[in-house]
Design an enzyme around this catalytic site. Structure first.
Site, short mmCIF file in Angstrom:
data_model
loop_
_atom_site.label_atom_id
_atom_site.label_comp_id
_atom_site.label_asym_id
_atom_site.label_seq_id
_atom_site.Cartn_x
_atom_site.Cartn_y
_atom_site.Cartn_z
N LYS A 138 0.84 -1.21 0.00
CA LYS A 138 0.00 0.00 0.00
C LYS A 138 0.87 1.25 0.00
O LYS A 138 0.67 2.17 -0.78
CB LYS A 138 -0.88 -0.02 1.25
CG LYS A 138 -1.76 1.19 1.41
CD LYS A 138 -2.43 1.24 2.77
CE LYS A 138 -3.15 -0.06 3.08
NZ LYS A 138 -3.98 0.03 4.29
N LYS A 175 3.56 -2.43 11.10
CA LYS A 175 2.28 -2.38 11.81
C LYS A 175 2.52 -2.81 13.24
O LYS A 175 3.47 -3.54 13.52
CB LYS A 175 1.27 -3.33 11.14
CG LYS A 175 -0.17 -3.04 11.46
CD LYS A 175 -0.75 -1.91 10.62
CE LYS A 175 -2.14 -1.53 11.09
NZ LYS A 175 -2.76 -0.55 10.19
N GLY A 212 -2.21 5.83 13.97
CA GLY A 212 -3.36 5.18 14.59
C GLY A 212 -3.92 4.06 13.71
O GLY A 212 -3.52 3.89 12.57
N ASP A 213 -4.83 3.30 14.27
CA ASP A 213 -5.62 2.30 13.54
C ASP A 213 -6.82 2.04 14.45
O ASP A 213 -7.16 2.90 15.28
CB ASP A 213 -4.79 1.03 13.27
CG ASP A 213 -5.49 0.03 12.34
OD1 ASP A 213 -5.61 0.33 11.15
OD2 ASP A 213 -5.94 -1.02 12.81
N SER A 264 -0.46 10.71 6.06
CA SER A 264 0.53 10.60 7.14
C SER A 264 1.91 10.98 6.61
O SER A 264 2.69 11.65 7.30
CB SER A 264 0.60 9.17 7.68
OG SER A 264 -0.43 8.96 8.62
#
Ligand code: NDP
Length: 436
Positions: free
Chosen positions: A102, A114, A153-154, A368
């Protein structure tokens, strides 16, 4: 499979990319050399750590923290932190793997990573969340840096959590290193339009897919699952583009509002009060109904465009079949891997335009990276400036997927286009670096 035992989501994500690579290695057998593909599937580093903290009753609680630094071929590791009880190493690896491609698709210099924890912020006080975040960052900070690894964030990690983590990082390092975290508050280095970026970005991507069918959002019925960050700003932008959002959800169920979801009411419930979606039906009154998740699925609601924006594997084969039967023309993934492989196959075989998450939801991480640019140059862009960059990036991602799919003999197949375009952008620098 043996090496990554008990990690079904990671297997699923890798298999999905592998399915597209046959066409690449047929054209470019050199990509089979030096175990390049095997190396891409192996994270560069995985960190698992203990997170002890004290709850409001004075009891010590223990959670597990994770950071998977997947690939730095394109730049510093970049990817969000997820706080949710379902988090385990396999989920973080699947997300880190997807993130790598991505991020490459954005065309910006960011690698993939991640992280997160099995901590559940639901029902926890601000004080508990703060103590957890401080303990989490006390360990994680030694692995981060603006040139090393830049989390965001997520699920379960928003502006509040980023604030607590940035505060702790600053305290531990004695450095105001704004570029070490993104999704920051606007008063201390955050970017305008970051909060909106994933939802807006998916709307731009879907709009570009609709244009290839010579149509637009205007007058379309749209279903958006979830009611968190991605869902809310998808609803806002789709509405601005003339679409009508008839349903949204949370993990307890969904609401159907034929008059179109009242965004301001939804935001008041979800962003201000952190309430449940059933309250939307109670407060909005007649004509709106709530269906609990045991009684039905949001994908039973007929629509022209579906934008799953909640979580992985939320849209299964039977849901896809119902959507196709009800005439859906485009599906675009706001969440990461929300459609199961069987559901994706149903859409592709039915000729539904299908935007895979690694392309369609890349607007968040792209913005981001724009936040990192602003931090590095000690500058601050306007909302319009940032959104204009986002719109251009999403258009470029769409066009790259579309063109590559065409080049590799599968016109209109965005899954193939995204996987191949992302893979090549990561594979090329890796070849240049030699065996590392
Ligand atoms: P949030 O925590 O803000 O929201 C998640 C939403 O999904 C909540 O409404 C949650 O409901 C709902 N949800 C969770 N599980 C289910 C379920 N099983 N069924 C129905 N609803 C469910 O997270 P985000 O909006 O940030 O993230 C959503 C997805 O988008 C994730 O897959 C994330 O990885 C992805 N993503 C996010 C980006 C971002 O910028 N935020 C960028 C790119 C991808 P409840 O409150 O009941 O749990």
């Amino acid at each position: 499979v043996r090496r990554n035992a008990g990690e079904p989501e990671f297997h699923q994500a890798v298999r999905e990319v592998f399915d597209s690579l046959g066409r690449v290695v047929a054209k470019r057998p050199d990509y089979l050399e030096d175990a390049l593909i095997e190396r891409i599937c192996e994270p560069e580093r995985q960190i698992i750590f203990r997170v002890p903290w004290t709850d409001d009753q004075g009891r010590v609680q223990i959670n597990r923290g994770f950071r998977v630094q997947f690939s730095s071929a394109m730049g510093p590791y970049k990817g969000g932190l997820r706080f949710h009880p379902s988090v385990n190493v396999g989920i973080i690896k699947f997300l880190g793997f997807e993130q790598t491609f991505k991020n490459a698709l954005t065309g910006l210099p960011i690698g993939g990573g991640k992280g997160g924890s099995d901590f559940d912020p639901k029902g926890r006080s601000d004080g508990e969340v703060m103590r957890f975040c401080q303990s989490f960052m006390t360990e994680l900070h030694r692995h981060l840096g603006e040139y090393t690894d830049v989390p965001a964030g997520d699920i379960g990690v928003g502006a509040r959590e980023i604030g607590y983590m940035f505060g702790q990082y600053k305290r531990l390092t004695n450095r105001f290193e704004a570029g070490v975290l993104t999704g920051k508050g606007l008063f201390y280095g955050g970017s305008l339009a970051r909060k909106e970026a994933t939802g807006y970005g998916n709307t731009y991507f879907t709009q570009a897919m609709l244009e290839t069918a010579k149509t637009s959002f205007d007058g379309k019925r749209v279903v958006v699952s979830g009611s968190g960050n991605v869902a809310i700003y998808t609803i806002e932008k789709v509405r601005a583009c003339g679409g009508k959002i008839v349903a949204c959800s949370d993990s307890s169920g969904y609401v159907v509002d034929e008059a179109g979801i009242d965004l301001e009411l939804l935001q008041e419930i979800k962003e201000t009060r952190r309430g449940r979606i059933s309250e939307y039906a109670e407060l909005r009154g007649s004509g709106v109904h709530f269906v609990s998740s045991e009684k039905g699925s949001i994908w039973d609601v007929p629509c022209d465009v579906a934008m799953p924006s909640a979580t992985q594997n939320e849209l299964m084969e039977e849901h896809a079949t119902t959507l196709v039967r009800n005439g859906v023309m485009a599906v675009s993934e706001g969440a990461n891997m929300p459609c199961t492989p069987e559901a994706t196959r149903v859409f592709r075989e039915a000729g539904v335009r299908f935007g895979p998450g690694k392309a369609a939801n890349a607007g968040g991480v792209a913005t981001s990276a724009l936040e990192m640019q602003q931090n590095a140059s000690r500058d601050r862009w306007t909302f319009q400036q940032t959104e204009a960059r986002l719109a251009t990036i999403m258009r470029e991602i769409h066009d790259a997927c579309y063109t590559v799919a065409d080049e590799y003999g599968a016109p209109g197949d965005y899954v193939l286009g995204a996987n191949i375009a992302g893979f090549i952008r990561v594979a090329e620098p890796m070849r240049a670096f030699g065996v590392v």
